[in-house]
Motif scaffolding. Structure first.
Motif, PDB file in Angstrom:
ATOM      1  N   PRO A 100      -7.572 -11.027   5.037  1.00 35.22           N
ATOM      2  CA  PRO A 100      -6.852 -12.262   4.679  1.00 35.22           C
ATOM      3  C   PRO A 100      -5.338 -12.093   4.756  1.00 35.22           C
ATOM      4  O   PRO A 100      -4.807 -10.996   4.608  1.00 35.22           O
ATOM      5  CB  PRO A 100      -7.286 -12.522   3.240  1.00 35.22           C
ATOM      6  N   GLU A 101      -4.671 -13.202   5.000  1.00 34.58           N
ATOM      7  CA  GLU A 101      -3.210 -13.228   5.036  1.00 34.58           C
ATOM      8  C   GLU A 101      -2.670 -12.982   3.627  1.00 34.58           C
ATOM      9  O   GLU A 101      -3.293 -13.367   2.638  1.00 34.58           O
ATOM     10  CB  GLU A 101      -2.730 -14.611   5.505  1.00 34.58           C
ATOM     11  N   PRO A 102      -1.502 -12.359   3.518  1.00 37.50           N
ATOM     12  CA  PRO A 102      -0.882 -12.186   2.198  1.00 37.50           C
ATOM     13  C   PRO A 102      -0.663 -13.546   1.534  1.00 37.50           C
ATOM     14  O   PRO A 102      -0.383 -14.538   2.204  1.00 37.50           O
ATOM     15  CB  PRO A 102       0.456 -11.526   2.527  1.00 37.50           C
ATOM     16  N   GLY A 103      -0.839 -13.573   0.226  1.00 39.62           N
ATOM     17  CA  GLY A 103      -0.649 -14.817  -0.513  1.00 39.62           C
ATOM     18  C   GLY A 103      -1.938 -15.579  -0.761  1.00 39.62           C
ATOM     19  O   GLY A 103      -1.922 -16.622  -1.409  1.00 39.62           O
ATOM     20  N   LEU A 104      -3.074 -15.062  -0.270  1.00 36.77           N
ATOM     21  CA  LEU A 104      -4.354 -15.715  -0.519  1.00 36.77           C
ATOM     22  C   LEU A 104      -4.581 -15.816  -2.019  1.00 36.77           C
ATOM     23  O   LEU A 104      -4.340 -14.866  -2.761  1.00 36.77           O
ATOM     24  CB  LEU A 104      -5.498 -14.919   0.110  1.00 36.77           C
ATOM     25  N   LEU A 105      -5.022 -16.956  -2.507  1.00 38.76           N
ATOM     26  CA  LEU A 105      -5.235 -17.197  -3.923  1.00 38.76           C
ATOM     27  C   LEU A 105      -6.648 -16.770  -4.315  1.00 38.76           C
ATOM     28  O   LEU A 105      -7.627 -17.203  -3.707  1.00 38.76           O
ATOM     29  CB  LEU A 105      -5.040 -18.683  -4.220  1.00 38.76           C
TER      30      LEU A 105
ATOM     31  N   GLU B 233      -2.735 -13.290  -4.461  1.00 40.78           N
ATOM     32  CA  GLU B 233      -2.230 -13.966  -5.667  1.00 40.78           C
ATOM     33  C   GLU B 233      -3.381 -14.200  -6.632  1.00 40.78           C
ATOM     34  O   GLU B 233      -4.455 -14.648  -6.232  1.00 40.78           O
ATOM     35  CB  GLU B 233      -1.623 -15.330  -5.291  1.00 40.78           C
ATOM     36  N   HIS B 234      -3.150 -13.910  -7.900  1.00 41.82           N
ATOM     37  CA  HIS B 234      -4.188 -14.088  -8.909  1.00 41.82           C
ATOM     38  C   HIS B 234      -4.036 -15.432  -9.606  1.00 41.82           C
ATOM     39  O   HIS B 234      -2.947 -15.782 -10.052  1.00 41.82           O
ATOM     40  CB  HIS B 234      -4.093 -12.961  -9.928  1.00 41.82           C
ATOM     41  N   SER B 235      -5.104 -16.170  -9.690  1.00 37.87           N
ATOM     42  CA  SER B 235      -5.147 -17.436 -10.407  1.00 37.87           C
ATOM     43  C   SER B 235      -6.242 -17.317 -11.461  1.00 37.87           C
ATOM     44  O   SER B 235      -7.338 -16.857 -11.170  1.00 37.87           O
ATOM     45  CB  SER B 235      -5.473 -18.571  -9.433  1.00 37.87           C
TER      46      SER B 235
ATOM     47  N   PHE C 289      -4.993  -3.874  -7.681  1.00 40.20           N
ATOM     48  CA  PHE C 289      -5.747  -4.081  -6.443  1.00 40.20           C
ATOM     49  C   PHE C 289      -5.243  -5.319  -5.708  1.00 40.20           C
ATOM     50  O   PHE C 289      -5.018  -5.293  -4.497  1.00 40.20           O
ATOM     51  CB  PHE C 289      -7.241  -4.224  -6.763  1.00 40.20           C
ATOM     52  N   LEU C 290      -5.060  -6.411  -6.457  1.00 38.35           N
ATOM     53  CA  LEU C 290      -4.573  -7.645  -5.840  1.00 38.35           C
ATOM     54  C   LEU C 290      -3.172  -7.449  -5.258  1.00 38.35           C
ATOM     55  O   LEU C 290      -2.892  -7.876  -4.137  1.00 38.35           O
ATOM     56  CB  LEU C 290      -4.572  -8.785  -6.860  1.00 38.35           C
ATOM     57  N   ARG C 291      -2.300  -6.792  -6.022  1.00 37.78           N
ATOM     58  CA  ARG C 291      -0.936  -6.520  -5.535  1.00 37.78           C
ATOM     59  C   ARG C 291      -0.956  -5.683  -4.259  1.00 37.78           C
ATOM     60  O   ARG C 291      -0.232  -5.971  -3.311  1.00 37.78           O
ATOM     61  CB  ARG C 291      -0.117  -5.802  -6.605  1.00 37.78           C
ATOM     62  N   GLU C 292      -1.772  -4.633  -4.240  1.00 37.60           N
ATOM     63  CA  GLU C 292      -1.863  -3.748  -3.069  1.00 37.60           C
ATOM     64  C   GLU C 292      -2.223  -4.511  -1.801  1.00 37.60           C
ATOM     65  O   GLU C 292      -1.801  -4.141  -0.712  1.00 37.60           O
ATOM     66  CB  GLU C 292      -2.931  -2.675  -3.288  1.00 37.60           C
TER      67      GLU C 292
END
Length: 66
Positions: free
Chosen positions: A8-13, A37-39, A30-33
């Motif tokens: 996935p592209e960076p910034g995927l929610l 983006e975490h919602s 993990f999400l940052r690596e």
């Protein structure tokens, strides 16, 4: 596995509830690596996935009754 297969592209929610596995530091790292983006829904908001759960319950019922 989804990250590996779909790339996935960076910034995927990524939306989740406030379960222990989704509020951990490991999950946040993990999400940052991976540039995700975490919602997260508010505490006590159980209506987020009510529509999806209702749909899959109906789908399961329809498929297993045949």
């Amino acid at each position: 596995m989804a990250i590996w297969q779909r790339k996935p592209e960076p910034g995927l929610l990524v939306h989740s509830d406030q379960g222990a596995q989704f509020t951990s530091r490991e999950w946040a790292a993990f999400l940052r690596e991976h540039g995700l983006e975490h919602s997260m829904s508010r505490q006590g908001n159980c209506h987020d996935n009510a529509v999806a759960e209702s749909f899959f319950q109906l789908l399961k019922r329809e498929k297993t009754k045949r």
